[in-house]
Design an enzyme around this catalytic site. Structure first.
Site, PDB file in Angstrom:
ATOM      1  N   GLU A  34       0.856  -1.202   0.000  1.00 10.96           N
ATOM      2  CA  GLU A  34       0.000   0.000   0.000  1.00 10.96           C
ATOM      3  C   GLU A  34       0.881   1.237   0.000  1.00 10.96           C
ATOM      4  O   GLU A  34       1.788   1.359   0.812  1.00 10.96           O
ATOM      5  CB  GLU A  34      -0.945  -0.005   1.209  1.00 10.96           C
ATOM      6  CG  GLU A  34      -1.790   1.254   1.359  1.00 10.96           C
ATOM      7  CD  GLU A  34      -2.582   1.609   0.107  1.00 10.96           C
ATOM      8  OE1 GLU A  34      -3.375   0.783  -0.374  1.00 10.96           O
ATOM      9  OE2 GLU A  34      -2.390   2.734  -0.427  1.00 10.96           O
ATOM     10  N   GLY A  39      -7.113   0.690   2.961  1.00 12.42           N
ATOM     11  CA  GLY A  39      -8.562   0.719   2.702  1.00 12.42           C
ATOM     12  C   GLY A  39      -8.915   1.456   1.429  1.00 12.42           C
ATOM     13  O   GLY A  39     -10.037   1.336   0.934  1.00 12.42           O
ATOM     14  N   GLY A  40      -7.967   2.244   0.890  1.00 13.33           N
ATOM     15  CA  GLY A  40      -8.178   2.868  -0.416  1.00 13.33           C
ATOM     16  C   GLY A  40      -9.251   3.949  -0.441  1.00 13.33           C
ATOM     17  O   GLY A  40      -9.589   4.559   0.579  1.00 13.33           O
ATOM     18  N   THR A  41      -9.794   4.149  -1.618  1.00 10.65           N
ATOM     19  CA  THR A  41     -10.737   5.245  -1.874  1.00 10.65           C
ATOM     20  C   THR A  41     -11.996   5.130  -1.026  1.00 10.65           C
ATOM     21  O   THR A  41     -12.421   6.090  -0.387  1.00 10.65           O
ATOM     22  CB  THR A  41     -11.141   5.232  -3.367  1.00 10.65           C
ATOM     23  OG1 THR A  41      -9.971   5.236  -4.163  1.00 10.65           O
ATOM     24  CG2 THR A  41     -12.013   6.432  -3.707  1.00 10.65           C
ATOM     25  N   CYS A  42     -12.620   3.957  -1.044  1.00 17.84           N
ATOM     26  CA  CYS A  42     -13.926   3.812  -0.400  1.00 17.84           C
ATOM     27  C   CYS A  42     -13.836   4.219   1.067  1.00 17.84           C
ATOM     28  O   CYS A  42     -14.625   5.023   1.558  1.00 17.84           O
ATOM     29  CB  CYS A  42     -14.414   2.374  -0.536  1.00 17.84           C
ATOM     30  SG  CYS A  42     -16.010   2.117   0.224  1.00 17.84           S
ATOM     31  N   HIS A 441     -45.957  -4.518   6.050  1.00 20.28           N
ATOM     32  CA  HIS A 441     -46.569  -3.186   6.055  1.00 20.28           C
ATOM     33  C   HIS A 441     -46.175  -2.455   7.337  1.00 20.28           C
ATOM     34  O   HIS A 441     -46.181  -3.059   8.406  1.00 20.28           O
ATOM     35  CB  HIS A 441     -48.097  -3.310   6.006  1.00 20.28           C
ATOM     36  CG  HIS A 441     -48.776  -1.982   6.174  1.00 20.28           C
ATOM     37  ND1 HIS A 441     -48.861  -1.075   5.145  1.00 20.28           N
ATOM     38  CD2 HIS A 441     -49.365  -1.398   7.262  1.00 20.28           C
ATOM     39  CE1 HIS A 441     -49.492   0.005   5.581  1.00 20.28           C
ATOM     40  NE2 HIS A 441     -49.807  -0.164   6.861  1.00 20.28           N
TER      41      HIS A 441
END
Ligand code: FAD
Length: 466
Positions: A34, A39-42, A441
């Protein structure tokens, strides 16, 4: 000295960590690299922070609407952007450290921090280290496009990444791009209290959606006071003192929009330009996406590409599914493939849009005989009771096979309710399966069977029934 692994994974976005776990769990010696944020972009600049901030914006909106619900709010309410940001930072931080400690604690997995770069089809360098493996998985994601618009270099601008550091309220946020990212930021900042203008080159917002969906989205945003400029051409920028001027040629409206801040949200590009793909011999298309087959194998045997960098999806769930596909093929003798996937995503404005399968326009274009059901959210009791009756839902069914071709739910809970349709699409079951199901419902989902009981032939563009 070169270190040898069974597998190297470049990037810790939405595919890499899960794949690392599967491969390491199967006994392989795995290296994962990394270069920036685990964890990157998200996790860091995408889904998590934006949805966290959308929640703050929703709270601000509901406080303003309190009287609609009989709640008396006598004090002046305000949004503290520093607190909004610190809430976001805390939630993002938890996720990021969660991914990092998961990877660092994983048996058979070694974490490297730095820029991974191919030296050959079997070798990757990270700083001064050299790693080699017979299997290399690319999960490098993408970044915001900075368009070559005149004057862009002369003005400060924000992207989805840099806006994450903003802890103040922009007086007037000018957003270039009316796609999913631009729209989420537009409504969020409007609700925080900014003036917001969206400038979009296409003739409608969220241009990949049907026109009725996009018109309804525009209505929702304009009702909250967001300025929308469509069909914009000749977009350029200049400065007048502290003000940033966006020059724009639209069918109507001023040729200049004067704002305090500019957010660029005109698309994303894959992080493949500095990866040494030429040295590895890996083919990319003309936009830089790595060319892969249905099982995510690149043009070079032993190299796979997963997530946004392969151009087969632009979402967290598609990146994660890519990892499932690769793991299933390599470890489970299960020939899963990308083409098994049904398009599905949400747009997180409020109310959200949940989408599955084909759009109405795509079905019309395909020329197949189809049936359509529609229902405004004003006829969904749950939405009325919640005071959130904007939007509508629609569903399209193949007239011969009775299978569901696509659906859109623009309305409260639409991001969740769409899944009852999506699952039946995956089951390739006829629509009557949902039509006869007894839903709870009061919910939004309970009107899906009702809508399916009122299907009409889909008229073609000329208005004739098909
Ligand atoms: C504002 C915004 C909102 C979004 N909201 C949603 C949403 O609500 N739902 C959704 O499904 N999707 C959303 N997305 C899209 C989602 O974030 C991406 O589709 C997803 O993160 C893609 O994951 P990935 O694994 O392909 O790449 P990424 O998450 O981008 O991860 C790639 C990783 O690789 C690393 N890397 C890159 N190059 C190298 C290298 N050479 N060496 C080492 N490491 C490298 C990067 O630092 C990064 O950590 C959003 C995106 C944005 C921008």
């Amino acid at each position: 000295m070169t270190k040898t692994y069974d597998a190297i994974i470049i990037g810790t976005g939405q595919a890499g960590p899960f794949l690392a776990q599967r491969l390491a769990g199967a006994g392989m010696k795995v290296a994962i690299i990394e270069r920036k944020l685990f964890g990157g972009t998200c996790v860091n600049t995408g889904c998590t922070p934006t949805k966290t901030m959308v929640a703050s914006a929703y709270a601000a909106h509901m406080v303003r609407r309190a009287a609609d619900f009989g709640v008396v709010d006598n004090g002046p309410s305000s949004v503290d952007m520093k607190l909004v940001k610190s809430r976001k930072d805390a939630i993002v931080g938890q996720s990021r450290t969660g991914v990092e400690s998961w990877l660092r604690g994983m048996t058979n997995c070694t974490v490297y921090q730095g820029n991974g770069r191919f030296e050959s089809s079997k070798e990757v360098s990270v700083g001064s280290e050299r790693l080699t493996a017979n299997r290399i998985f690319i999960n490098v994601g993408g970044r915001a496009v900075v368009p070559k618009m005149p004057g862009i270099e002369e003005v400060p601008y924000l992207t989805n990444s840099s806006i994450m550091d903003v802890d103040f309220l922009p007086r007037h946020l000018v957003i270039i791009g009316g796609g999913y990212i631009g729209l989420e930021f537009a409504q969020m900042y409007r609700r925080f209290g900014s003036e917001v203008t969206i400038i979009e080159t296409a003739s409608h917002l969220a241009q990949h959606e049907d026109e009725d969906v996009s018109t309804a989205i525009r209505g929702i945003l304009e009702q909250e006071g967001i300025n929308v400029r469509l069909n914009a051409t000749c977009i350029g920028f200049s400065r007048r003192g502290e003000e940033i001027l966006a020059h724009v040629d639209c069918v109507s409206g001023d040729p200049e929009v004067s704002g305090s801040h500019v957010l660029l949200a005109v698309g994303r590009r894959p992080n493949t330009d500095d990866l040494g793909l030429t040295e590895a011999g890996v083919a990319v298309d003309k936009r830089g996406y790595i060319v892969v087959d249905d099982q995510l194998r690149s043009s070079v045997p032993g190299i796979w590409a997963l997530g946004d960098c392969n151009g087969k999806g632009a979402f967290t769930h598609t990146a994660f599914n890519d990892a499932e596909i690769v793991a299933a093929n390599l470890l489970d003798n299960d020939p899963r493939k990308v083409s098994d996937r049904i398009t599905a995503y949400a747009l997180y404005i409020d109310p959200p849009l949940g989408r599955a399968g084909l759009t109405e326009a795509e079905v019309r274009k395909s020329g197949r005989h189809a049936l359509i059901g529609r229902r405004p959210m004003t006829k969904v009791r749950r939405a009325v009771e919640k005071g959130e009756a904007q939007g509508f839902m629609k569903i399209i069914v193949d007239a011969q096979t009775h299978q569901i071709l696509g659906a859109a739910i623009l309305g409260t809970g639409g991001d969740e309710a769409i899944h009852s349709i999506l699952d039946v699409m995956y089951a390739r079951a006829p629509y009557t399966l949902i039509q006869r199901a007894v839903h709870i419902h009061p919910t939004v989902s309970e009107l899906i069977p009702t809508m399916l009981g009122q299907l009409q032939p889909l008229a073609d563009t000329a208005g004739a029934p098909r």
